[in-house]
Motif scaffolding. Structure first.
Motif, PDB file in Angstrom:
ATOM      1  N   HIS A 183     -43.531  20.000  -1.646  1.00  0.00           N
ATOM      2  CA  HIS A 183     -44.965  19.733  -1.668  1.00  0.00           C
ATOM      3  C   HIS A 183     -45.242  18.288  -2.099  1.00  0.00           C
ATOM      4  O   HIS A 183     -44.670  17.792  -3.067  1.00  0.00           O
ATOM      5  CB  HIS A 183     -45.638  20.699  -2.643  1.00  0.00           C
ATOM      6  N   ARG A 235     -48.392  13.748   1.187  1.00  0.00           N
ATOM      7  CA  ARG A 235     -48.183  13.565   2.631  1.00  0.00           C
ATOM      8  C   ARG A 235     -47.883  14.891   3.327  1.00  0.00           C
ATOM      9  O   ARG A 235     -48.156  15.044   4.509  1.00  0.00           O
ATOM     10  CB  ARG A 235     -47.039  12.580   2.870  1.00  0.00           C
ATOM     11  N   GLU A 236     -47.284  15.833   2.615  1.00  0.00           N
ATOM     12  CA  GLU A 236     -46.944  17.142   3.198  1.00  0.00           C
ATOM     13  C   GLU A 236     -47.505  18.243   2.291  1.00  0.00           C
ATOM     14  O   GLU A 236     -46.777  18.855   1.511  1.00  0.00           O
ATOM     15  CB  GLU A 236     -45.429  17.269   3.360  1.00  0.00           C
ATOM     16  N   ASP A 279     -45.691  25.782   5.657  1.00  0.00           N
ATOM     17  CA  ASP A 279     -45.523  26.415   6.963  1.00  0.00           C
ATOM     18  C   ASP A 279     -44.612  27.627   6.810  1.00  0.00           C
ATOM     19  O   ASP A 279     -43.434  27.496   6.462  1.00  0.00           O
ATOM     20  CB  ASP A 279     -44.917  25.423   7.957  1.00  0.00           C
ATOM     21  N   ARG A 286     -41.152  25.396   4.712  1.00  0.00           N
ATOM     22  CA  ARG A 286     -41.286  24.142   3.961  1.00  0.00           C
ATOM     23  C   ARG A 286     -42.712  23.616   4.109  1.00  0.00           C
ATOM     24  O   ARG A 286     -43.486  24.127   4.915  1.00  0.00           O
ATOM     25  CB  ARG A 286     -40.280  23.103   4.463  1.00  0.00           C
ATOM     26  N   TYR A 287     -43.009  22.578   3.331  1.00  0.00           N
ATOM     27  CA  TYR A 287     -44.325  21.953   3.428  1.00  0.00           C
ATOM     28  C   TYR A 287     -44.324  20.914   4.546  1.00  0.00           C
ATOM     29  O   TYR A 287     -43.343  20.199   4.752  1.00  0.00           O
ATOM     30  CB  TYR A 287     -44.705  21.306   2.101  1.00  0.00           C
ATOM     31  N   VAL A 288     -45.448  20.875   5.260  1.00  0.00           N
ATOM     32  CA  VAL A 288     -45.589  19.965   6.405  1.00  0.00           C
ATOM     33  C   VAL A 288     -46.896  19.198   6.280  1.00  0.00           C
ATOM     34  O   VAL A 288     -47.743  19.488   5.425  1.00  0.00           O
ATOM     35  CB  VAL A 288     -45.552  20.745   7.745  1.00  0.00           C
ATOM     36  N   SER A 289     -47.083  18.226   7.177  1.00  0.00           N
ATOM     37  CA  SER A 289     -48.243  17.334   7.072  1.00  0.00           C
ATOM     38  C   SER A 289     -49.467  17.825   7.834  1.00  0.00           C
ATOM     39  O   SER A 289     -50.597  17.490   7.470  1.00  0.00           O
ATOM     40  CB  SER A 289     -47.862  15.932   7.572  1.00  0.00           C
ATOM     41  N   SER A 290     -49.258  18.620   8.883  1.00  0.00           N
ATOM     42  CA  SER A 290     -50.400  19.036   9.706  1.00  0.00           C
ATOM     43  C   SER A 290     -50.442  20.553   9.851  1.00  0.00           C
ATOM     44  O   SER A 290     -49.416  21.232   9.775  1.00  0.00           O
ATOM     45  CB  SER A 290     -50.330  18.376  11.086  1.00  0.00           C
ATOM     46  N   THR A 304     -49.290  27.773   9.178  1.00  0.00           N
ATOM     47  CA  THR A 304     -49.451  27.098   7.888  1.00  0.00           C
ATOM     48  C   THR A 304     -50.485  27.825   7.036  1.00  0.00           C
ATOM     49  O   THR A 304     -51.444  28.408   7.553  1.00  0.00           O
ATOM     50  CB  THR A 304     -49.879  25.632   8.051  1.00  0.00           C
TER      51      THR A 304
END
Length: 230
Positions: free
Chosen positions: A146, A149-150, A154, A159-163, A168
């Motif tokens: 986390h 930026r992310e 998801d 994992r954590y993502v940006s979009s 998500t």
């Protein structure tokens, strides 16, 4: 050969007039199925309340190396105690269903067994912490990367993502998941969260299990948990 192991009951099914087949998460052998005689009917030598979900047993068993059914010579309650209340029962059924659907037979996990047998935390947080701890032992633990930026977790990627995408979580749920993952790593109490957020996070983690474990389907006990947990 007779072997001794502690075990946690996952499921019991009637078998013949007086016997049951019990699926047990044993400390030494993983999940195994045992036939236990003298349970059903009057005067049974084994009381049915010993075979309730997540009951802790000391077992003397014969392990069948050539078949699926094993036999029990002796069983006794391992940690007899007071009967749980409505919340305790709901938590017990919830944990049992998680283990029953998530664990494979014949796969010893002594560290997970020890955790499950002793798990007893803040009831409002326990289902979330339990789900996250079990992921560690199954090799599907969410990656806590986390960051600004992310910021979005998801479920599919783990994992954590940006979009954002269909898999998500919302920013609020993603942030709360990060808080719980951090609390597990630091062994600190997680920040307080509203009931609605905790319920949504439990649902999200069940969806995560369903995405990452092929046999994790038709999960129901969390609905009961939602009605009693505050």
């Amino acid at each position: 050969m007779l072997l001794t192991t502690p075990g946690l009951v996952l499921h019991a099914t009637p078998y013949s007039e007086s016997s049951v087949v019990v699926k047990v998460f044993t400390r030494l052998f993983g999940v195994r199925s045992f036939i236990i005689k003298g349970v059903r009917g009057h005067g049974g030598r084994v009381k049915q309340n010993m075979l309730q979900p997540l009951s802790s047993l000391d077992m003397v068993v014969y392990i069948n190396s050539k078949g699926n059914l094993n036999h029990v010579k002796e069983i006794s309650p391992r940690n007899p105690g007071a009967m749980p209340d409505a919340i305790g029962n709901a938590l017990r059924f919830f944990k049992t269903e998680v283990l029953y659907k998530a664990l494979h037979e014949d796969e010893p996990m002594p560290e997970l067994f020890d955790y499950v047998e002793k798990a007893d935390g803040n009831r409002s947080d326990e289902p979330i912490l339990f789900l996250l701890t079990v992921t560690r032992h199954l090799g599907i633990e969410p990656l806590d990367n986390h960051s600004i930026r992310e910021p979005l977790f998801d479920l599919q990627e783990g994992r954590y993502v940006s979009s954002s995408s269909e898999t998500t979580l919302t920013p609020a749920l993603s942030s709360m998941l990060h808080d719980y993952l951090e609390s597990l790593s630091s062994r600190q109490q997680p920040p307080a969260a509203p009931l609605s957020v905790r319920r949504n996070l439990i649902d999200a983690l069940i969806a995560y299990y369903q995405l990452h474990l092929s046999g994790f389907r038709n999960f129901n006990s969390h609905e009961i948990l939602h009605t009693v947990l505050r």
